[in-house]
Design an enzyme around this catalytic site. Sequence first.
Site, PDB file in Angstrom:
ATOM      1  N   ASN A 203       0.728  -1.199   0.054  1.00 28.72           N
ATOM      2  CA  ASN A 203       0.207   0.155   0.082  1.00 28.72           C
ATOM      3  C   ASN A 203       1.021   1.282   0.072  1.00 28.72           C
ATOM      4  O   ASN A 203       2.135   1.140  -0.029  1.00 28.72           O
ATOM      5  CB  ASN A 203      -0.839  -0.031   1.098  1.00 28.72           C
ATOM      6  CG  ASN A 203      -0.305  -0.130   2.442  1.00 28.72           C
ATOM      7  OD1 ASN A 203       0.468   0.766   2.886  1.00 28.72           O
ATOM      8  ND2 ASN A 203      -0.240  -1.031   3.204  1.00 28.72           N
ATOM      9  N   ASP A 272      -4.530  -6.141   4.764  1.00 25.97           N
ATOM     10  CA  ASP A 272      -5.548  -6.815   5.584  1.00 25.97           C
ATOM     11  C   ASP A 272      -5.601  -8.377   4.969  1.00 25.97           C
ATOM     12  O   ASP A 272      -6.028  -9.102   5.385  1.00 25.97           O
ATOM     13  CB  ASP A 272      -7.072  -6.315   5.250  1.00 25.97           C
ATOM     14  CG  ASP A 272      -7.098  -4.865   5.812  1.00 25.97           C
ATOM     15  OD1 ASP A 272      -6.422  -4.756   7.192  1.00 25.97           O
ATOM     16  OD2 ASP A 272      -7.834  -4.205   5.644  1.00 25.97           O
ATOM     17  N   LYS A 282       7.612 -17.218 -10.952  1.00 23.85           N
ATOM     18  CA  LYS A 282       6.918 -16.061 -11.477  1.00 23.85           C
ATOM     19  C   LYS A 282       5.446 -16.608 -12.501  1.00 23.85           C
ATOM     20  O   LYS A 282       5.889 -17.573 -13.218  1.00 23.85           O
ATOM     21  CB  LYS A 282       8.047 -15.402 -12.515  1.00 23.85           C
ATOM     22  CG  LYS A 282       7.504 -13.979 -13.070  1.00 23.85           C
ATOM     23  CD  LYS A 282       8.464 -13.230 -13.749  1.00 23.85           C
ATOM     24  CE  LYS A 282       7.770 -12.302 -14.551  1.00 23.85           C
ATOM     25  NZ  LYS A 282       8.447 -11.910 -15.895  1.00 23.85           N
ATOM     26  N   ASP A 299      -4.920  -9.783  12.926  1.00 22.52           N
ATOM     27  CA  ASP A 299      -5.060  -8.404  13.325  1.00 22.52           C
ATOM     28  C   ASP A 299      -4.124  -7.943  14.325  1.00 22.52           C
ATOM     29  O   ASP A 299      -4.769  -8.449  15.492  1.00 22.52           O
ATOM     30  CB  ASP A 299      -6.462  -8.403  13.825  1.00 22.52           C
ATOM     31  CG  ASP A 299      -7.137  -6.940  14.061  1.00 22.52           C
ATOM     32  OD1 ASP A 299      -6.297  -5.830  14.317  1.00 22.52           O
ATOM     33  OD2 ASP A 299      -8.205  -6.425  13.584  1.00 22.52           O
ATOM     34  N   ILE A 300      -3.200  -7.250  14.297  1.00 25.34           N
ATOM     35  CA  ILE A 300      -2.275  -6.950  15.174  1.00 25.34           C
ATOM     36  C   ILE A 300      -2.788  -6.341  16.493  1.00 25.34           C
ATOM     37  O   ILE A 300      -2.563  -6.598  17.757  1.00 25.34           O
ATOM     38  CB  ILE A 300      -1.021  -6.157  14.747  1.00 25.34           C
ATOM     39  CG1 ILE A 300      -0.503  -7.001  13.454  1.00 25.34           C
ATOM     40  CG2 ILE A 300       0.121  -5.982  15.869  1.00 25.34           C
ATOM     41  CD1 ILE A 300       0.980  -6.367  12.855  1.00 25.34           C
ATOM     42  N   PHE A 316      -4.968   3.358  13.976  1.00 31.95           N
ATOM     43  CA  PHE A 316      -5.170   4.265  12.779  1.00 31.95           C
ATOM     44  C   PHE A 316      -6.188   3.916  12.154  1.00 31.95           C
ATOM     45  O   PHE A 316      -6.200   2.565  11.985  1.00 31.95           O
ATOM     46  CB  PHE A 316      -3.891   4.587  12.083  1.00 31.95           C
ATOM     47  CG  PHE A 316      -3.230   5.867  12.655  1.00 31.95           C
ATOM     48  CD1 PHE A 316      -2.419   5.660  13.752  1.00 31.95           C
ATOM     49  CD2 PHE A 316      -3.249   7.164  12.166  1.00 31.95           C
ATOM     50  CE1 PHE A 316      -1.555   6.730  14.338  1.00 31.95           C
ATOM     51  CE2 PHE A 316      -2.318   8.096  12.372  1.00 31.95           C
ATOM     52  CZ  PHE A 316      -1.472   7.797  13.622  1.00 31.95           C
ATOM     53  N   LYS A 330     -14.552   0.926  14.480  1.00 28.80           N
ATOM     54  CA  LYS A 330     -13.153   0.333  14.756  1.00 28.80           C
ATOM     55  C   LYS A 330     -12.467   0.584  16.141  1.00 28.80           C
ATOM     56  O   LYS A 330     -12.258  -0.729  16.645  1.00 28.80           O
ATOM     57  CB  LYS A 330     -12.176   1.036  13.836  1.00 28.80           C
ATOM     58  CG  LYS A 330     -10.729   0.101  13.685  1.00 28.80           C
ATOM     59  CD  LYS A 330      -9.952   0.759  12.439  1.00 28.80           C
ATOM     60  CE  LYS A 330      -8.567   0.063  12.201  1.00 28.80           C
ATOM     61  NZ  LYS A 330      -7.797   0.439  11.327  1.00 28.80           N
ATOM     62  N   LYS A 334     -12.044  -3.292  17.750  1.00 27.55           N
ATOM     63  CA  LYS A 334     -10.636  -3.656  18.268  1.00 27.55           C
ATOM     64  C   LYS A 334     -10.377  -3.604  19.962  1.00 27.55           C
ATOM     65  O   LYS A 334      -9.547  -4.038  20.439  1.00 27.55           O
ATOM     66  CB  LYS A 334      -9.456  -2.676  17.655  1.00 27.55           C
ATOM     67  CG  LYS A 334      -9.660  -2.589  16.245  1.00 27.55           C
ATOM     68  CD  LYS A 334      -8.751  -3.387  15.644  1.00 27.55           C
ATOM     69  CE  LYS A 334      -8.865  -2.870  13.949  1.00 27.55           C
ATOM     70  NZ  LYS A 334      -8.153  -4.012  13.087  1.00 27.55           N
TER      71      LYS A 334
END
Length: 390
Positions: A203, A272, A282, A299-300, A316, A330, A334
């Site tokens: 990302n 995710d 390849k 999910d840390i 975040f 969220k 969490k």
Amino acid sequence: MKSLTNKRIILGVSGSIAAYKAPSIIRRLQDIGAQVKVILTQGGAKFITKLSLQITSKNKVYDNLWDEEKESIITHIELAKWADVILIAPASANTIYDLANAKANNLLTNVVLASDAKMIIAPAMNQQMYKNITVKENIQTLIKRKVALINPSFGNQACGDIGQGTLADPKLIAAFVADTFKNTLITLGATVEEIDPVRFISNKSSGKMGLGIANACIEAGAKVTVIYGNITTKLNDKCDNIKATTAEQMYKSVMENIKNQDIFIACAAVNDYKAKNITKHKIKKTAKPLILELIPTKDILKDVCKLNKKPISIGFAAETENFIQNAKAKLKNKNCDAIILNNVAKSNLGFENDENEIVFIDKKSVTKIKKNSKTKLGVEIVKIIKEKFL
Ligand SMILES: Cc1cc2nc3c(=O)[nH]c(=O)nc-3n(C[C@H](O)[C@H](O)[C@H](O)COP(=O)(O)O)c2cc1C
């Protein structure tokens, strides 16, 4: 026990008979990772040699305000800027008086005045001296100025008296110093999930926001561990920096390092999903569509928040729509203490950019922080964390 890795301690040794314990203090500080430089007063030098302190600290011992060796460096300013903590142990009644009255009559008192580092004193003196009202008042003056006090212990004294005035145990002194730092773990940057030997999913996270927070935490006197993925920014070498490329590696590294943390800030953009199978060779182009099977990563933040001894945990949320609503969901999902909301829908903010605009959401309030550089936002975030949680 907490650590002092990468922390820079100036140990001021003043004129108490307990100065002979200074090498022991140095060793205990080093045992937990600190770098130590010693400033020895003239009084201190009556009770311990420079050589013992030099050998144990593995550094030059400073005892001269009027240093003529270096042409352009002013020793007391250089030392004042170097220190994260100035620990005076033993602190004599005379040095405590000097500090309380802002005297600048030797190298140690000059360094103290010129520094914004945390100050800690560990007094050591005869029990009657320690009871003396003026000594007590001087200590109170220093405490009012946010100088931390390590109480001397009760016991048999060198002079034969019994009472309070004996220097605290060196191991306790080192633990006290370590305790003054909030241990903070920050993840930052983007994780990278391989698909085949040359391709990956990742990302746009640059690591800049996390670094802004890490820098502000260091400035606020925290002991910071950074676990970083792919970044386009330079890390702060005052942090303990640990590389973790994939979401799985970042999860493992966080779990290995979470013990003893006071604060956890999950700023990394962890993917995710990852490829179910990483192909060994390849993937060849064909005329057919390619279907890639992706599976969720762990999910840390959620798992840190499930720990029995969970640190203050802040996540975040990078959102493109239903901002506050999604961030609040969220926070609940969490079970963390706060969510910092990033609006990544605007192309000039958030990912990759130097600026951001955020909302700090905890269980009781929503605080908007207007557009600013990520460096300044880091300072604001640390200020809010301190106000709300510490
Ligand atoms: C044998 C001896 C032992 C001393 N022990 C102490 C002590 O334990 N604590 C203290 O505050 N002063 C003690 N003093 C007095 C200090 O050494 C003296 O006040 C000195 O000026 C302190 O200087 P400094 O604070 O610049 O290091 C002692 C003096 C002597 C002669």
